[in-house]
Design a protein around this motif. Sequence first.
Motif, PDB file in Angstrom:
ATOM      1  N   SER A  46     -10.581  -9.792   0.598  1.00  0.00           N
ATOM      2  CA  SER A  46     -11.549 -10.262   1.422  1.00  0.00           C
ATOM      3  C   SER A  46     -12.737  -8.938   0.802  1.00  0.00           C
ATOM      4  N   PRO A  47     -14.177  -9.120   0.700  1.00  0.00           N
ATOM      5  CA  PRO A  47     -14.705  -8.184   0.567  1.00  0.00           C
ATOM      6  C   PRO A  47     -15.081  -6.960   0.623  1.00  0.00           C
ATOM      7  N   VAL A  48     -14.579  -6.198   1.909  1.00  0.00           N
ATOM      8  CA  VAL A  48     -13.664  -5.453   1.357  1.00  0.00           C
ATOM      9  C   VAL A  48     -12.481  -4.523   1.080  1.00  0.00           C
ATOM     10  N   LYS A  49     -12.146  -5.652   1.470  1.00  0.00           N
ATOM     11  CA  LYS A  49     -10.475  -5.207  -0.224  1.00  0.00           C
ATOM     12  C   LYS A  49     -10.918  -4.755  -1.244  1.00  0.00           C
ATOM     13  N   GLN A  50     -11.872  -5.756  -1.755  1.00  0.00           N
ATOM     14  CA  GLN A  50     -12.140  -5.935  -2.804  1.00  0.00           C
ATOM     15  C   GLN A  50     -12.975  -4.548  -3.250  1.00  0.00           C
ATOM     16  N   CYS A  51     -14.052  -4.150  -2.336  1.00  0.00           N
ATOM     17  CA  CYS A  51     -14.751  -2.553  -2.123  1.00  0.00           C
ATOM     18  C   CYS A  51     -13.778  -1.752  -2.245  1.00  0.00           C
ATOM     19  N   ALA A  52     -13.190  -1.671  -1.598  1.00  0.00           N
ATOM     20  CA  ALA A  52     -12.116  -0.824  -1.296  1.00  0.00           C
ATOM     21  C   ALA A  52     -11.310  -0.481  -2.585  1.00  0.00           C
ATOM     22  N   LEU A  53     -10.661  -1.272  -3.165  1.00  0.00           N
ATOM     23  CA  LEU A  53      -9.558  -1.169  -4.268  1.00  0.00           C
ATOM     24  C   LEU A  53     -10.453  -1.011  -5.411  1.00  0.00           C
ATOM     25  N   GLU A  54     -12.258  -0.920  -5.631  1.00  0.00           N
ATOM     26  CA  GLU A  54     -12.876  -0.734  -6.500  1.00  0.00           C
ATOM     27  C   GLU A  54     -13.189   0.469  -6.612  1.00  0.00           C
ATOM     28  N   ARG A  55     -13.282   1.081  -5.391  1.00  0.00           N
ATOM     29  CA  ARG A  55     -13.282   2.775  -5.078  1.00  0.00           C
ATOM     30  C   ARG A  55     -12.085   3.738  -5.537  1.00  0.00           C
ATOM     31  N   GLY A  56     -10.987   2.819  -5.695  1.00  0.00           N
ATOM     32  CA  GLY A  56      -9.871   3.218  -5.231  1.00  0.00           C
ATOM     33  C   GLY A  56      -8.837   3.930  -4.215  1.00  0.00           C
ATOM     34  N   LEU A  57      -9.131   3.170  -3.120  1.00  0.00           N
ATOM     35  CA  LEU A  57      -9.096   3.996  -1.607  1.00  0.00           C
ATOM     36  C   LEU A  57      -7.678   3.096  -1.331  1.00  0.00           C
ATOM     37  N   VAL A  58      -6.450   3.445  -0.304  1.00  0.00           N
ATOM     38  CA  VAL A  58      -5.742   2.879   0.569  1.00  0.00           C
ATOM     39  C   VAL A  58      -6.315   2.035   0.767  1.00  0.00           C
ATOM     40  N   VAL A  59      -5.486   0.856   0.575  1.00  0.00           N
ATOM     41  CA  VAL A  59      -5.966  -0.514   1.929  1.00  0.00           C
ATOM     42  C   VAL A  59      -4.197  -0.886   2.479  1.00  0.00           C
ATOM     43  N   VAL A  60      -4.394  -0.962   3.369  1.00  0.00           N
ATOM     44  CA  VAL A  60      -3.077  -2.306   4.101  1.00  0.00           C
ATOM     45  C   VAL A  60      -3.488  -3.069   5.018  1.00  0.00           C
ATOM     46  N   GLN A  61      -3.520  -4.082   5.346  1.00  0.00           N
ATOM     47  CA  GLN A  61      -3.345  -5.539   5.792  1.00  0.00           C
ATOM     48  C   GLN A  61      -2.335  -6.218   6.193  1.00  0.00           C
ATOM     49  N   PRO A  62      -2.196  -5.169   8.161  1.00  0.00           N
ATOM     50  CA  PRO A  62      -1.649  -5.755   8.286  1.00  0.00           C
ATOM     51  C   PRO A  62      -2.169  -7.106   9.403  1.00  0.00           C
ATOM     52  N   ARG A  63      -0.845  -7.734   9.302  1.00  0.00           N
ATOM     53  CA  ARG A  63      -1.369  -9.378  10.230  1.00  0.00           C
ATOM     54  C   ARG A  63      -2.216  -9.278  11.772  1.00  0.00           C
ATOM     55  N   SER A  64      -1.534  -8.684  12.560  1.00  0.00           N
ATOM     56  CA  SER A  64      -1.402  -7.555  13.884  1.00  0.00           C
ATOM     57  C   SER A  64      -1.326  -6.023  13.917  1.00  0.00           C
ATOM     58  N   LEU A  65      -1.852  -5.288  14.886  1.00  0.00           N
ATOM     59  CA  LEU A  65      -1.578  -4.389  15.739  1.00  0.00           C
ATOM     60  C   LEU A  65      -1.259  -3.900  16.597  1.00  0.00           C
ATOM     61  N   ARG A  66      -0.405  -5.134  16.677  1.00  0.00           N
ATOM     62  CA  ARG A  66      -0.176  -4.982  18.411  1.00  0.00           C
ATOM     63  C   ARG A  66       1.291  -4.614  18.088  1.00  0.00           C
ATOM     64  N   LEU A  67       2.403  -3.355  18.320  1.00  0.00           N
ATOM     65  CA  LEU A  67       3.890  -3.247  18.462  1.00  0.00           C
ATOM     66  C   LEU A  67       4.881  -4.440  18.876  1.00  0.00           C
ATOM     67  N   ASP A  68       4.361  -4.971  19.419  1.00  0.00           N
ATOM     68  CA  ASP A  68       5.105  -5.546  20.525  1.00  0.00           C
ATOM     69  C   ASP A  68       4.280  -7.343  20.351  1.00  0.00           C
ATOM     70  N   GLY A  69       4.515  -7.505  19.366  1.00  0.00           N
ATOM     71  CA  GLY A  69       3.575  -8.440  19.113  1.00  0.00           C
ATOM     72  C   GLY A  69       4.337  -9.766  18.191  1.00  0.00           C
ATOM     73  N   LYS A  70       3.332 -10.372  17.881  1.00  0.00           N
ATOM     74  CA  LYS A  70       4.195 -11.309  16.763  1.00  0.00           C
ATOM     75  C   LYS A  70       4.564 -11.372  15.104  1.00  0.00           C
ATOM     76  N   TYR A  71       4.204  -9.843  14.750  1.00  0.00           N
ATOM     77  CA  TYR A  71       4.443  -8.309  13.626  1.00  0.00           C
ATOM     78  C   TYR A  71       4.824  -7.706  13.506  1.00  0.00           C
ATOM     79  N   PRO A  72       5.416  -7.408  14.279  1.00  0.00           N
ATOM     80  CA  PRO A  72       5.527  -5.747  14.921  1.00  0.00           C
ATOM     81  C   PRO A  72       5.868  -5.323  13.711  1.00  0.00           C
ATOM     82  N   GLU A  73       6.565  -5.415  12.692  1.00  0.00           N
ATOM     83  CA  GLU A  73       6.743  -4.988  11.547  1.00  0.00           C
ATOM     84  C   GLU A  73       5.148  -4.640  10.374  1.00  0.00           C
ATOM     85  N   ASP A  74       4.151  -5.546  10.863  1.00  0.00           N
ATOM     86  CA  ASP A  74       2.911  -5.031  10.113  1.00  0.00           C
ATOM     87  C   ASP A  74       2.673  -3.857  11.369  1.00  0.00           C
ATOM     88  N   ALA A  75       2.173  -4.230  12.147  1.00  0.00           N
ATOM     89  CA  ALA A  75       1.868  -3.116  13.065  1.00  0.00           C
ATOM     90  C   ALA A  75       2.823  -1.491  13.388  1.00  0.00           C
TER      91      ALA A  75
END
Length: 324
Positions: A46-75
Motif C-alpha cells: 500500500s502507499p502507506v507501507k511504502q511511505c513507512a518503509l522509506e522512513r524506517g518505520l515498523v509495519v504490521v499488516q493484519p488481515r483483521s483486528l478482531r481477536l475472535d474473528g477469522k484471523y485471530p493470529e493476525d489480531a
Amino acid sequence: MRVAFAGTPEFARAALQRLVAADFEVPLVLTQPDRPAGRGMKLTPSPVKQCALERGLVVVQPRSLRLDGKYPEDASEARAALEAARPDVMVVAAYGLILPRWVLDLPRLGCLNIHASLLPRWRGAAPIHRAIEAGDAVTGITIMQMDEGLDTGDMLLVEREPIRPDDTTGSLHDRLAALGARLIVEALELAACGGLSRTPQPAGGVTYAHKIDKAEAAIDWRQPATVIERRMRAFDPFPGAWSVLAGVPLKCWRGVPAGGSGEPGRVLRVEAQGPVVACGEGALQLTELQKPGGRRLAAAEFLAGHPLEAGAVFELPPAEPPGT
C-alpha cells in the motif's frame, strides 16, 4: 507524543508524511496486506507501507483486528505490536479495517480519525465520491474521536473545503488529503497541551457514503444531463463512467451540458469539441473519451481516429463492460 498510525491508500500517506515531518514519534504503522495490482497482478504494498518503509518505520499488516474473528493470529500479532509500541494516541486515515474496542481503548488518548467530509454528512466509505455525485457545494475534513459506531464519534476539529464546478474525485481527494494532514498535526499539538475540545455530532443531517460499485458507473442516459455530468466527475479516476456504443464499451470521462433533446443515448450531433448525446433532461457533450486498451483522449483527438455520426445510439445499462 508517541503516535501509532493506521492507514492504507494515498489519502493516508499524506498524513503519515506530515506526522513524520512534524517530528512526532511513530513507533508503529498498521496497513492492509499487500494486494495484487497492475496487469501482472503482482503483490504490491500500500502507499502507506511504502511511505513507512522509506522512513524506517515498523509495519504490521493484519488481515483483521478482531481477536475472535477469522484471523485471530493476525489480531494477536497486531495487539502485541501495539502494546509494545506504547502509543499515546493512534491516528487513523482510510485504514479499511474495523477497530474493535481493545484497539480504541489501548492508546491513552484513544484513536483519532481523519474523515473526508463534514460529519455527520457522508459517513462511510466513499465520502468524496458521494459529495460530488450529490452536487454538494462544500465538503471538508473532520478530525473525529473514534468510537465503535460508523463515523459517529465526537468532532475535534473541522475545516471546510469548497467543491469546484470542475472537481473530480481525484482533484478533490488531493486537496482534502493535504488538508487532513495539516489538521491532524494541529489536533495532536492541541491534545499534547490539553487544548482539544470535543463536540458531539448533530443528530440530524446524517447521510451514508456507500462504497462505490463498478456497476454504478454505467451511464443511464435517461437521467438528467446535470446528474450524468456529476457522476462522471465523481467516478474519475475510479471506476470511470462508461457506456456502450456499437458494441464497444467506452469510458466517458468528461462532459458538459449542451443544448438539445431527443431519445436518451442518441447522438444528436457531432461537433469539434465532441459528440452531443441526448439525456433524460437536456443533452451532454462528451469532451474526453477512452476506448478499451487506449488512452484518455480529448474528444477531438478521439474522433479523428474513431469517427462518430449523428444518429448513433449509446446503449442503456446494465451490462458491465468487458476488459475495461
